[in-house]
Design an enzyme around this catalytic site. Sequence first.
Site, PDB file in Angstrom:
ATOM      1  N   SER A   1       0.847  -1.189   0.000  1.00  0.00           N
ATOM      2  CA  SER A   1       0.000   0.000   0.000  1.00  0.00           C
ATOM      3  C   SER A   1       0.886   1.244   0.000  1.00  0.00           C
ATOM      4  O   SER A   1       2.088   1.177   0.218  1.00  0.00           O
ATOM      5  CB  SER A   1      -0.915  -0.003   1.219  1.00  0.00           C
ATOM      6  N   GLY A   2       0.255   2.389  -0.229  1.00  0.00           N
ATOM      7  CA  GLY A   2       1.001   3.642  -0.295  1.00  0.00           C
ATOM      8  C   GLY A   2       1.175   4.153  -1.700  1.00  0.00           C
ATOM      9  O   GLY A   2       1.754   5.222  -1.905  1.00  0.00           O
TER      10      GLY A   2
ATOM     11  N   ASP B   1       7.243  -9.164  -3.854  1.00  0.00           N
ATOM     12  CA  ASP B   1       6.049  -9.381  -4.672  1.00  0.00           C
ATOM     13  C   ASP B   1       6.210 -10.622  -5.535  1.00  0.00           C
ATOM     14  O   ASP B   1       5.281 -11.442  -5.662  1.00  0.00           O
ATOM     15  CB  ASP B   1       5.786  -8.161  -5.552  1.00  0.00           C
TER      16      ASP B   1
ATOM     17  N   HIS C   1       9.302   3.686  -3.279  1.00  0.00           N
ATOM     18  CA  HIS C   1       9.208   3.322  -1.860  1.00  0.00           C
ATOM     19  C   HIS C   1      10.088   4.217  -1.001  1.00  0.00           C
ATOM     20  O   HIS C   1      10.381   3.881   0.150  1.00  0.00           O
ATOM     21  CB  HIS C   1       9.612   1.858  -1.646  1.00  0.00           C
TER      22      HIS C   1
ATOM     23  N   CYS D   1       1.559  39.375  -1.993  1.00  0.00           N
ATOM     24  CA  CYS D   1       1.358  40.822  -2.001  1.00  0.00           C
ATOM     25  C   CYS D   1       2.594  41.563  -2.485  1.00  0.00           C
ATOM     26  O   CYS D   1       2.513  42.437  -3.352  1.00  0.00           O
ATOM     27  CB  CYS D   1       0.955  41.304  -0.603  1.00  0.00           C
TER      28      CYS D   1
ATOM     29  N   ASP E   1      -0.965  44.792   8.066  1.00  0.00           N
ATOM     30  CA  ASP E   1      -1.473  44.413   6.746  1.00  0.00           C
ATOM     31  C   ASP E   1      -0.485  44.880   5.689  1.00  0.00           C
ATOM     32  O   ASP E   1      -0.138  46.068   5.633  1.00  0.00           O
ATOM     33  CB  ASP E   1      -2.832  45.062   6.496  1.00  0.00           C
TER      34      ASP E   1
ATOM     35  N   GLY F   1      -0.735  45.332   2.447  1.00  0.00           N
ATOM     36  CA  GLY F   1      -1.267  46.321   1.508  1.00  0.00           C
ATOM     37  C   GLY F   1      -1.275  47.709   2.103  1.00  0.00           C
ATOM     38  O   GLY F   1      -0.911  48.699   1.443  1.00  0.00           O
TER      39      GLY F   1
END
Length: 593
Positions: free
Chosen positions: A76-77, A131, A239, A423, A576, A578
């Site tokens: 899995s993964g 596997d 992996h 920004c 802020d 701006g």
Amino acid sequence: LFPSRTAAKGTYTCNSMATPAKKFVNNSVDVVEEMVQGMVSTGRGLARVGKQHVVVRADYKSVNQKQVMIISGGGSGHEPAHAGFVGDGMISGAVLGGVFASPGANAVESAIRAISGPPGCLLIVKNYTGDRLNFGIALEKAKAAGIPCEMVVVADDCALPKDKGITGRRGVAGTVLVHKVAGAAAAAGKSLKEVAEAARKANAAVGSMGVALGTCTLPGQPKNERLDDKTIEIGLGIHGEPGAKQSEMQTCDSLVDIAVGAILDPAVGGDGQPYVAAAKGAEVALLVNSLGNATPMELSLIGRRALSNIEGRGLKVVRFISGPLLTALDMNGFSLSVMVLDGELKAALDLPVKASAWHGLEDLSVPAPAEVPEPKLDAAAKVTGGGCEKELIGKRITAAANAIIALEPQLTAWDEICGDGDCGITMKRGATQVLADLKTYPTDAANVMASVADSVNNSMGGTSGALLQIFFRAAGTSLAEGASEGAGAKRKREGSAEAAAFQAGVDAMMFYGNGQKGFRTMLDSLIPAAEAWTAGKDLAAVAAAAKAGAKETETMSANAGRANYVNEDAYKGTPDPGAMAVAGALEAIAGVQ
């Protein structure tokens, strides 16, 4: 391609006492079990085999008497592989091991026995020792029980020299295309031998190569820090194992070129032939795979360059697919797979599929749509003149623009705390464009404001760009109206044409942006500045009022902008950006006489 591995530049230390990396899991021991439960409970196309970590087609009984069942799987993964490809036209079942661990032979045998019919079963296995062994044990036991079985081992990795050890090439993202070809053969009712031959043909025609900026972290484990901020890996597996080579960070295009070259250029070792041999004019399929954390934006850049590189070699990319198809948990990387096509393989790839993770290949053999003509907008006509750099207004604009450019790093740092971090860059882009265009501005103030608005329109996006454009257009309109009314009457009625224009710009921003003082925006410096100016204060006092207003945003709660979505504790004490940009610009303007 990579005759030797360089020494690791990053250091990975696994401290069992370290805090596990943040993941959406309950208990790392149960993650696969709960994942399987989620798969079968949230969809109706999958069924579970007993209590095994095995999912199969829910409708297997309707097809297993007439077609070969295809079973794949592994650790899995790698989601959506392999369970996401279970469905009509692809694979029939997926056997899921632990995270990055081969499933046991009993689970594989359960899958075979549960869904196989008289036509038999094909196992498609990625080339990893665990596997091969566990699927192989299950296959031999199934055959001994009278179930016709074959196994195809996918080995599409192009990272290692051809003569590198006995393990051979790894099975990676090209496995998905092998699933697709084999699934089409099975759906067509072909025999077990023919389905296996189709899978082997697909395996022989495909090659894959992976690149990652960072490795992956297993559930319950501390963050893997093997790679530092400057180091990447080329030719790594799925992996988290180290790549064939480490490198300093490179551009996207350079990394894509390396990956394509590893697949299509002469290989290192062995016979020296390319892993994927493609004659000029050959048709190919291209798969761009996210290894987990590569974003759709990045995949688009990768696909663009890969397409250009491959077609620059005289090949024709006629089929294309992109997305997270076979991943490595949260690995920040991509892989490319190239499959050389003939008519049979192309038809197999085109066969419709009913599997949750397969969204189909794009047919790039059809002509690309014609570019839509860009309409000419009235607003795009720029107000131009002979330049106003030497005029007082031009000098003030220059000072304001340079101040904003100088502030960019600090604006960016503030915005990374309370917004989305753009920004400073956005403001700098607008200021840079204004400076570039200044030589084409007219000299009268009303049209100068319109010209600044044009420069902002052509360089700044987002909310701040739109608001500033509105400000300058409204200010320019006010100045033009004042000129037609007569300067003396305008000054007598509102103090000064310039102050009235500034106030008009602020009013327009408030109306269209639905903002006001105290919302933690640019208006928190603009409104005090307008109040000071219309009250007859000089520019130094106007700038001071703007700066004081910007300073007050440090203790304000946000009611607008991206900061509105951020927890207040995260930005308290941060102004802020701006508002600070406005204050910096007005301070610079006040210094020009």
